[in-house]
Design an enzyme around this catalytic site. Structure first.
Site, mmCIF file in Angstrom:
data_model
loop_
_atom_site.group_PDB
_atom_site.id
_atom_site.type_symbol
_atom_site.label_atom_id
_atom_site.label_comp_id
_atom_site.label_asym_id
_atom_site.label_seq_id
_atom_site.Cartn_x
_atom_site.Cartn_y
_atom_site.Cartn_z
ATOM 1 N N LYS A 114 -5.432 -1.461 -16.316
ATOM 2 C CA LYS A 114 -5.741 -2.065 -15.018
ATOM 3 C C LYS A 114 -6.076 -0.994 -13.987
ATOM 4 O O LYS A 114 -7.035 -1.127 -13.214
ATOM 5 C CB LYS A 114 -4.546 -2.881 -14.523
ATOM 6 C CG LYS A 114 -4.728 -3.467 -13.121
ATOM 7 C CD LYS A 114 -3.492 -4.195 -12.650
ATOM 8 C CE LYS A 114 -2.478 -3.289 -12.014
ATOM 9 N NZ LYS A 114 -2.748 -3.038 -10.572
ATOM 10 N N ASN A 115 -5.299 0.091 -13.982
ATOM 11 C CA ASN A 115 -5.474 1.125 -12.963
ATOM 12 C C ASN A 115 -6.732 1.965 -13.166
ATOM 13 O O ASN A 115 -7.077 2.779 -12.307
ATOM 14 C CB ASN A 115 -4.238 2.030 -12.905
ATOM 15 C CG ASN A 115 -3.029 1.307 -12.342
ATOM 16 O OD1 ASN A 115 -3.166 0.247 -11.721
ATOM 17 N ND2 ASN A 115 -1.853 1.859 -12.562
ATOM 18 N N ARG A 128 -0.813 -10.245 -12.809
ATOM 19 C CA ARG A 128 -1.651 -9.251 -12.148
ATOM 20 C C ARG A 128 -1.872 -8.027 -13.032
ATOM 21 O O ARG A 128 -2.905 -7.353 -12.913
ATOM 22 C CB ARG A 128 -1.011 -8.800 -10.827
ATOM 23 C CG ARG A 128 -1.052 -9.848 -9.719
ATOM 24 C CD ARG A 128 -0.497 -9.282 -8.434
ATOM 25 N NE ARG A 128 -1.139 -8.004 -8.149
ATOM 26 C CZ ARG A 128 -0.521 -6.937 -7.645
ATOM 27 N NH1 ARG A 128 0.766 -6.978 -7.386
ATOM 28 N NH2 ARG A 128 -1.187 -5.820 -7.408
ATOM 29 N N CYS A 168 1.694 -5.010 -3.694
ATOM 30 C CA CYS A 168 3.139 -5.070 -3.904
ATOM 31 C C CYS A 168 3.893 -4.443 -2.739
ATOM 32 O O CYS A 168 3.483 -3.422 -2.195
ATOM 33 C CB CYS A 168 3.520 -4.328 -5.195
ATOM 34 S SG CYS A 168 3.002 -5.167 -6.693
ATOM 35 N N ASP A 179 5.420 3.883 -12.354
ATOM 36 C CA ASP A 179 5.160 2.534 -12.847
ATOM 37 C C ASP A 179 5.962 2.186 -14.093
ATOM 38 O O ASP A 179 5.906 1.046 -14.572
ATOM 39 C CB ASP A 179 3.663 2.351 -13.139
ATOM 40 C CG ASP A 179 2.863 2.075 -11.876
ATOM 41 O OD1 ASP A 179 3.477 1.907 -10.805
ATOM 42 O OD2 ASP A 179 1.623 2.029 -11.955
ATOM 43 N N ARG A 228 3.149 2.975 1.759
ATOM 44 C CA ARG A 228 1.896 3.396 1.127
ATOM 45 C C ARG A 228 0.723 3.376 2.120
ATOM 46 O O ARG A 228 -0.223 2.620 1.960
ATOM 47 C CB ARG A 228 1.575 2.520 -0.095
ATOM 48 C CG ARG A 228 2.644 2.593 -1.144
ATOM 49 C CD ARG A 228 2.162 2.093 -2.475
ATOM 50 N NE ARG A 228 1.928 0.666 -2.490
ATOM 51 C CZ ARG A 228 1.445 0.000 -3.540
ATOM 52 N NH1 ARG A 228 1.131 0.646 -4.640
ATOM 53 N NH2 ARG A 228 1.263 -1.293 -3.498
#
Length: 430
Positions: free
Chosen positions: A22-23, A409, A126, A317, A131
């Site tokens: 995903k990233n 997600r 999230c 993560d 951030r």
């Protein structure tokens, strides 16, 4: 909302195909804004975040096509998709779209580079810390952009003739800022040097995609990236790398439940630090042709201390998943979170299983127990939600994980992959 029901206690046995990352997929999709020619991506995961970014890109005028399977392709493989930004019709990324996913803010780099202007809502995503986007804006200003904040939007304008190459020194490592400035610099005039750049494999995947599109980038995979600006980028065909976070997650699930699982498509070099830590817990990890095998015999899980760091360190993560594993270790372990200041929201939910975890600032102390008990729990963010699934797989009795839209997600067909390996898990419709 949908829920997941688990009954714990079954060791995992079988194969799990690792999905595309995903990233990596999200910034690769955003890179399509840099060219008026098609960018074809393969191994794109089927995720809610991917669908959300499709909506954002379509709003800018990107034509998106999802292609069918080819002969010989497994149904476990990712999607093949074409992104064609022939004409960018709107340089505004609105609040109602960007607020749902932080990575969508990254469109500001390509839009500013190609169209010389962008109006992008401040991001959501999230709730695992503030951030801020300070580093993004700092880097864009270094490239000559004029930045204003107007009613919750970042309004950016490039100087006449476009962005100008510069030396950008990040005061701290930021994956998102590195992605954004790397993409923006490809079309800037002159040379850009990004120092203290993120080194994650996803950054490398995007950099190599940009090179395939005609960008001139050196230092890929290092802390210093040098980009020689070009006037125009062209189309390319690029494969999304396997998801190292999914790899680590399933490896920890196998470690916690016992059994023998082959993670097909996994790349050890993308998460060696996490695999080294996992090996210290008593898990056998073997790199085989086409993936990684994870096995654990009847011996107990050994306590190990871990501290999160940017790549090549232990990934933030995977912190929640590792903490879940440590709740059943034979002793006391410690986890220190150094990346995000609010990433222990899963602690209260793990306590519902009977886990013994004490938090002092960024340090969590976990006293292992021989048995967890199933519970009703609530997902709090993407990675924390899967830590609750891992705990439920090993806990005695029934577990219900609520608010699982977070899982959708970032994890493709999670229940299907685990059930094929013997887990008693199902999705309950809301």
């Amino acid at each position: 909302m949908d829920r997941i029901r688990l009954v714990g206690g079954n060791p995992l046995h079988g194969d799990i195909t690792i999905s595309g990352a995903k990233n990596a997929a999200l910034p690769l999709m955003i890179a399509s804004l840099l060219s008026d020619e098609p960018l074809v991506l393969t191994n794109v995961p089927r995720l809610a975040d991917v669908k959300q970014l499709e909506r954002i890109l379509e709003n800018h005028g990107v034509d998106i096509a999802v292609h069918g399977r080819r002969r010989g392709e497994s149904d476990d493989g990712g999607q093949r998709m074409t992104f064609h930004a022939a004409d960018i019709v709107d340089t505004t990324a609105p609040y109602d779209l960007v607020s749902k996913m932080r990575a969508s803010f990254w469109v500001i780099g390509p839009l500013l580079a190609r169209c010389h202007e962008a109006r992008v809502s401040l991001p959501g995503g999230c709730a695992i810390g503030t951030r801020p986007v300070d580093l993004f804006l700092f880097g864009l200003k270094e490239l000559g952009a004029e930045i204003d904040i107007d009613d919750g939007y970042v309004v950016a304008k490039a100087p006449k003739g476009g962005l100008i190459g510069a030396r950008i020194v990040f005061p701290k490592v930021s994956v998102g800022a590195t992605h954004t400035l790397l993409m923006a610099a490809t079309l800037a005039k002159g040379t850009t040097v990004i120092e203290n750049a993120a080194q994650e494999p996803e950054i490398t995947n995007v950099a190599e995609c940009l090179v395939a599109m005609g960008a001139k980038i050196s230092g890929i995979g290092t802390r210093t990236l040098t980009i020689e600006g070009v006037e125009k980028l062209h189309g390319a065909n690029v494969e999304v790398i396997p998801d190292r976070i999914e790899t680590g997650t399933f490896a920890m699930a196998a470690a916690m439940t016992g059994g023998d699982v082959f993670l097909r498509g996994a790349r050890a070099d993308h998460l060696q630090s996490a695999l080294d830590i996992l090996a210290k817990t008593g898990v056998d990890l073997t790199t085989e042709a086409g993936g990684i095998r994870v096995t654990r015999n009847g011996n107990g899980i050994q306590p190990v201390d871990v501290e999160t760091h940017p790549f090549p360190g232990f990934p933030t993560d995977l912190q929640a998943q590792f903490m879940a594993l440590m709740t059943m270790s034979q002793g006391t372990s410690h986890v220190r979170e150094t990346i995000f200041e609010n990433r222990y929201m899963h602690v209260a939910e793990l306590a519902r299983f009977g886990a013994d975890i004490a938090v002092d600032g960024q340090l969590a102390t976990i006293r292992g127990k021989s048995q967890l008990k199933g519970a009703q729990v609530m997902a709090t963010d993407l990675r924390a939600s899967v830590s609750l699934v891992i705990a439920g797989l090993a806990a005695k009795g029934e577990t219900i994980v609520n608010r699982i839209y977070h899982l959708d997600r970032g994890f493709e067909r999670l229940e299907d992959k685990l059930s094929r390996c013997g887990a008693e898990i199902e999705r309950l419709a809301g």
